[in-house]
Design an enzyme around this catalytic site. Structure first.
Site, PDB file in Angstrom:
ATOM      1  N   ASP A   1     -26.488 -19.984   8.650  1.00  0.00           N
ATOM      2  CA  ASP A   1     -27.742 -19.787   7.899  1.00  0.00           C
ATOM      3  C   ASP A   1     -27.478 -19.485   6.424  1.00  0.00           C
ATOM      4  O   ASP A   1     -28.212 -19.946   5.559  1.00  0.00           O
ATOM      5  CB  ASP A   1     -28.568 -18.652   8.522  1.00  0.00           C
ATOM      6  CG  ASP A   1     -29.221 -19.072   9.819  1.00  0.00           C
ATOM      7  OD1 ASP A   1     -29.459 -20.283  10.009  1.00  0.00           O
ATOM      8  OD2 ASP A   1     -29.484 -18.184  10.659  1.00  0.00           O
TER       9      ASP A   1
ATOM     10  N   LYS B   1     -28.853 -15.604  20.296  1.00  0.00           N
ATOM     11  CA  LYS B   1     -28.009 -15.473  19.106  1.00  0.00           C
ATOM     12  C   LYS B   1     -27.151 -14.200  19.072  1.00  0.00           C
ATOM     13  O   LYS B   1     -26.159 -14.138  18.360  1.00  0.00           O
ATOM     14  CB  LYS B   1     -28.866 -15.496  17.841  1.00  0.00           C
ATOM     15  CG  LYS B   1     -29.435 -16.857  17.499  1.00  0.00           C
ATOM     16  CD  LYS B   1     -30.145 -16.746  16.162  1.00  0.00           C
ATOM     17  CE  LYS B   1     -30.745 -18.051  15.726  1.00  0.00           C
ATOM     18  NZ  LYS B   1     -31.167 -17.990  14.313  1.00  0.00           N
TER      19      LYS B   1
ATOM     20  N   ALA C   1     -34.173 -12.111   9.114  1.00  0.00           N
ATOM     21  CA  ALA C   1     -33.910 -13.278   8.276  1.00  0.00           C
ATOM     22  C   ALA C   1     -33.320 -12.907   6.916  1.00  0.00           C
ATOM     23  O   ALA C   1     -32.695 -13.729   6.253  1.00  0.00           O
ATOM     24  CB  ALA C   1     -35.204 -14.064   8.075  1.00  0.00           C
TER      25      ALA C   1
ATOM     26  N   ASN D   1     -25.149 -18.664  15.340  1.00  0.00           N
ATOM     27  CA  ASN D   1     -26.034 -19.812  15.605  1.00  0.00           C
ATOM     28  C   ASN D   1     -25.268 -21.104  15.867  1.00  0.00           C
ATOM     29  O   ASN D   1     -25.877 -22.139  16.118  1.00  0.00           O
ATOM     30  CB  ASN D   1     -27.057 -20.004  14.470  1.00  0.00           C
ATOM     31  CG  ASN D   1     -26.444 -20.563  13.205  1.00  0.00           C
ATOM     32  OD1 ASN D   1     -25.229 -20.559  13.026  1.00  0.00           O
ATOM     33  ND2 ASN D   1     -27.279 -21.067  12.317  1.00  0.00           N
TER      34      ASN D   1
ATOM     35  N   ASN E   1     -38.776  -3.944   0.407  1.00  0.00           N
ATOM     36  CA  ASN E   1     -39.396  -4.085   1.724  1.00  0.00           C
ATOM     37  C   ASN E   1     -40.557  -3.114   1.873  1.00  0.00           C
ATOM     38  O   ASN E   1     -40.554  -2.039   1.275  1.00  0.00           O
ATOM     39  CB  ASN E   1     -38.350  -3.805   2.813  1.00  0.00           C
ATOM     40  CG  ASN E   1     -38.764  -4.328   4.170  1.00  0.00           C
ATOM     41  OD1 ASN E   1     -39.247  -5.461   4.272  1.00  0.00           O
ATOM     42  ND2 ASN E   1     -38.615  -3.515   5.205  1.00  0.00           N
TER      43      ASN E   1
ATOM     44  N   ALA F   1     -36.643  -7.102   4.655  1.00  0.00           N
ATOM     45  CA  ALA F   1     -35.390  -6.552   5.163  1.00  0.00           C
ATOM     46  C   ALA F   1     -35.332  -6.675   6.683  1.00  0.00           C
ATOM     47  O   ALA F   1     -34.833  -5.801   7.379  1.00  0.00           O
ATOM     48  CB  ALA F   1     -35.241  -5.088   4.725  1.00  0.00           C
TER      49      ALA F   1
ATOM     50  N   SER G   1     -37.509 -27.362  19.057  1.00  0.00           N
ATOM     51  CA  SER G   1     -36.404 -27.418  18.102  1.00  0.00           C
ATOM     52  C   SER G   1     -36.351 -28.760  17.375  1.00  0.00           C
ATOM     53  O   SER G   1     -36.497 -29.818  17.981  1.00  0.00           O
ATOM     54  CB  SER G   1     -35.073 -27.194  18.839  1.00  0.00           C
ATOM     55  OG  SER G   1     -34.006 -27.425  17.943  1.00  0.00           O
ATOM     56  N   ARG G   2     -36.136 -28.681  16.055  1.00  0.00           N
ATOM     57  CA  ARG G   2     -35.981 -29.912  15.273  1.00  0.00           C
ATOM     58  C   ARG G   2     -34.528 -30.345  15.188  1.00  0.00           C
ATOM     59  O   ARG G   2     -34.208 -31.394  14.613  1.00  0.00           O
ATOM     60  CB  ARG G   2     -36.533 -29.725  13.866  1.00  0.00           C
ATOM     61  CG  ARG G   2     -38.019 -29.981  13.825  1.00  0.00           C
ATOM     62  CD  ARG G   2     -38.757 -28.908  13.080  1.00  0.00           C
ATOM     63  NE  ARG G   2     -40.191 -29.081  13.242  1.00  0.00           N
ATOM     64  CZ  ARG G   2     -41.029 -28.085  13.454  1.00  0.00           C
ATOM     65  NH1 ARG G   2     -40.596 -26.854  13.583  1.00  0.00           N
ATOM     66  NH2 ARG G   2     -42.316 -28.313  13.566  1.00  0.00           N
ATOM     67  N   SER G   3     -33.632 -29.556  15.744  1.00  0.00           N
ATOM     68  CA  SER G   3     -32.201 -29.877  15.621  1.00  0.00           C
ATOM     69  C   SER G   3     -31.825 -31.216  16.245  1.00  0.00           C
ATOM     70  O   SER G   3     -31.018 -31.941  15.667  1.00  0.00           O
ATOM     71  CB  SER G   3     -31.361 -28.743  16.212  1.00  0.00           C
ATOM     72  OG  SER G   3     -31.535 -27.575  15.435  1.00  0.00           O
TER      73      SER G   3
ATOM     74  N   TYR H   1     -41.050 -22.303   6.214  1.00  0.00           N
ATOM     75  CA  TYR H   1     -41.288 -23.718   5.905  1.00  0.00           C
ATOM     76  C   TYR H   1     -42.510 -24.312   6.619  1.00  0.00           C
ATOM     77  O   TYR H   1     -42.748 -25.518   6.511  1.00  0.00           O
ATOM     78  CB  TYR H   1     -40.034 -24.571   6.126  1.00  0.00           C
ATOM     79  CG  TYR H   1     -39.478 -24.537   7.529  1.00  0.00           C
ATOM     80  CD1 TYR H   1     -38.488 -23.642   7.859  1.00  0.00           C
ATOM     81  CD2 TYR H   1     -39.948 -25.400   8.502  1.00  0.00           C
ATOM     82  CE1 TYR H   1     -37.971 -23.594   9.146  1.00  0.00           C
ATOM     83  CE2 TYR H   1     -39.440 -25.365   9.794  1.00  0.00           C
ATOM     84  CZ  TYR H   1     -38.457 -24.459  10.097  1.00  0.00           C
ATOM     85  OH  TYR H   1     -37.965 -24.404  11.370  1.00  0.00           O
TER      86      TYR H   1
HETATM   87  P1  ATR Z   1     -37.409 -11.851  10.714  1.00  0.00           P
HETATM   88  O1  ATR Z   1     -36.343 -11.809  11.757  1.00  0.00           O
HETATM   89  O2  ATR Z   1     -38.145 -13.159  10.642  1.00  0.00           O
HETATM   90  O3  ATR Z   1     -36.954 -11.384   9.371  1.00  0.00           O
HETATM   91  P2  ATR Z   1     -38.546  -9.284  11.263  1.00  0.00           P
HETATM   92  O4  ATR Z   1     -37.210  -8.748  11.545  1.00  0.00           O
HETATM   93  O5  ATR Z   1     -39.693  -8.864  12.112  1.00  0.00           O
HETATM   94  O6  ATR Z   1     -38.548 -10.870  11.252  1.00  0.00           O
HETATM   95  O7  ATR Z   1     -38.903  -8.948   9.722  1.00  0.00           O
HETATM   96  C1  ATR Z   1     -40.069  -9.327   9.149  1.00  0.00           C
HETATM   97  C2  ATR Z   1     -40.046  -8.944   7.663  1.00  0.00           C
HETATM   98  O8  ATR Z   1     -41.309  -9.258   7.109  1.00  0.00           O
HETATM   99  C3  ATR Z   1     -39.844  -7.455   7.430  1.00  0.00           C
HETATM  100  O9  ATR Z   1     -39.184  -7.271   6.189  1.00  0.00           O
HETATM  101  C4  ATR Z   1     -41.287  -6.963   7.367  1.00  0.00           C
HETATM  102  O10 ATR Z   1     -41.455  -5.756   6.690  1.00  0.00           O
HETATM  103  P3  ATR Z   1     -41.270  -4.335   7.498  1.00  0.00           P
HETATM  104  O11 ATR Z   1     -39.803  -4.135   7.656  1.00  0.00           O
HETATM  105  O12 ATR Z   1     -41.917  -3.335   6.632  1.00  0.00           O
HETATM  106  O13 ATR Z   1     -41.979  -4.526   8.826  1.00  0.00           O
HETATM  107  C5  ATR Z   1     -41.909  -8.086   6.601  1.00  0.00           C
HETATM  108  N1  ATR Z   1     -43.350  -8.172   6.775  1.00  0.00           N
HETATM  109  C6  ATR Z   1     -44.013  -8.723   7.801  1.00  0.00           C
HETATM  110  N2  ATR Z   1     -45.347  -8.652   7.609  1.00  0.00           N
HETATM  111  C7  ATR Z   1     -45.544  -8.025   6.415  1.00  0.00           C
HETATM  112  C8  ATR Z   1     -46.694  -7.649   5.643  1.00  0.00           C
HETATM  113  N3  ATR Z   1     -47.943  -7.907   6.079  1.00  0.00           N
HETATM  114  N4  ATR Z   1     -46.492  -7.025   4.462  1.00  0.00           N
HETATM  115  C9  ATR Z   1     -45.248  -6.771   4.009  1.00  0.00           C
HETATM  116  N5  ATR Z   1     -44.113  -7.090   4.698  1.00  0.00           N
HETATM  117  C10 ATR Z   1     -44.264  -7.710   5.880  1.00  0.00           C
END
Ligand code: ATR
Length: 277
Positions: free
Chosen positions: A105, A68, A135, A89, A155, A132, A17-19, A222
């Protein structure tokens, strides 16, 4: 006796953690007799840790993976926007010992753009959010709270975009990534919330030259600081904001709540944290 206020970040694991660096820099800058420490708390120990906050050992702190969601059930009150985002958070111990949870966030996202692209939301008619997942939720809340007229939520798995748009409820238009080309010419902002960009991965078929020349492109990834998406945008002369500022700005409201001073995100702080990436 000087009362030293203590704050924490809890997670499992927590050592990367960087916090502590961020909050430690602010404590020193303001000459505050306080502390901020990273504490490894395993899931089975979380309830007991929350009792230590309630008992007055800490003014509050940050909560990260995997806690979280679990803290929803342990805090005495939770901010409605944290509920919408689905994650707490930040915790604050109030005077009567009650623990309040919120999520910073979305404020981090807004603070980063406000600092690095002032006026970005003035008259912004349409934003495109890529992704979607978890994050994406804070970003959608941020854009909704800022009153952006239309947010196109694209998405890979289109059903997830539809479900999230309904759940968060706002001016969201869900669709597949292939819809990008249709909306790009009228989009003033593109936000990447997917994990694409880590490990030099890049979007296939995302033509940034379709955007207006005034468009802003930002990434919440980042590491690396300049993702392929941001590099491509810069090469086209588009404005860009990287994701490190979101990490720095999301820390501001917590510090203010625990220590009573609103800290600044300065170039020196940024350089310190950047050196650890
Ligand atoms: P986080 O909590 O970081 O958002 P996550 O819930 O696993 O992680 O979501 C990752 C996001 O990146 C999703 O929108 C995912 O798309 P899907 O819902 O279709 O899985 C997207 N993502 C990850 N790898 C991808 C790829 N190679 N191409 C397109 N979308 C990708």
């Amino acid at each position: 006796m000087i009362h030293v206020k203590k704050a924490f970040v809890i997670g499992h694991p927590i050592k990367h953690s960087r916090s502590p660096l961020i909050h430690g820099t602010w404590l020193a800058a303001h000459g505050i007799a306080g502390s901020y420490e990273a504490i490894d708390v395993a899931p089975a120990e979380l309830t007991q840790f929350v009792e230590r906050i309630r008992a007055g050992e800490f003014a509050g702190g940050n909560v990260t993976i995997p806690h979280k969601e679990a803290v929803f059930g342990l805090a005495d009150s939770v901010d409605p926007l944290a509920r919408t985002i689905g994650a707490v958070n930040t915790l604050v111990r109030e005077g009567d010992g009650r623990i309040h949870g919120f999520n910073t966030d979305y404020m981090g996202f807004l603070g980063n753009l406000d600092q690095n692209a002032p006026g970005w939301s003035n008259g912004l008619e349409r934003a495109i959010v890529l992704g979607a997942g978890g994050a994406s939720r804070a970003i959608l809340v941020a854009l909704r709270e800022r009153g952006i007229k239309e947010v196109v939520l694209l998405n890979r798995t289109v059903d997830k975009a539809g479900a999230l748009a309904r759940e968060i409820a706002g001016p969201f238009i869900p669709g597949p990534l292939a819809d990008y080309a249709r909306y790009a010419p009228t989009a003033g902002l593109v936000v990447n919330t997917t994990s694409i960009g880590m490990h030099d991965s890049r979007f296939e078929d995302l033509d940034l030259s379709l955007l207006p020349r005034t468009a802003l492109v930002t990434d919440i990834v980042y590491v690396p600081l300049v993702t392929p998406l941001l590099a491509d945008a810069r090469a086209l002369g588009l404005k860009t904001v990287d994701g490190l500022g979101m990490l720095l700005h999301q820390a501001v409201p917590g510090f203010e709540a625990w220590f009573g001073v609103r800290p600044a995100v300065t170039p020196e702080l940024r350089a310190k944290v950047e050196a650890t990436l």
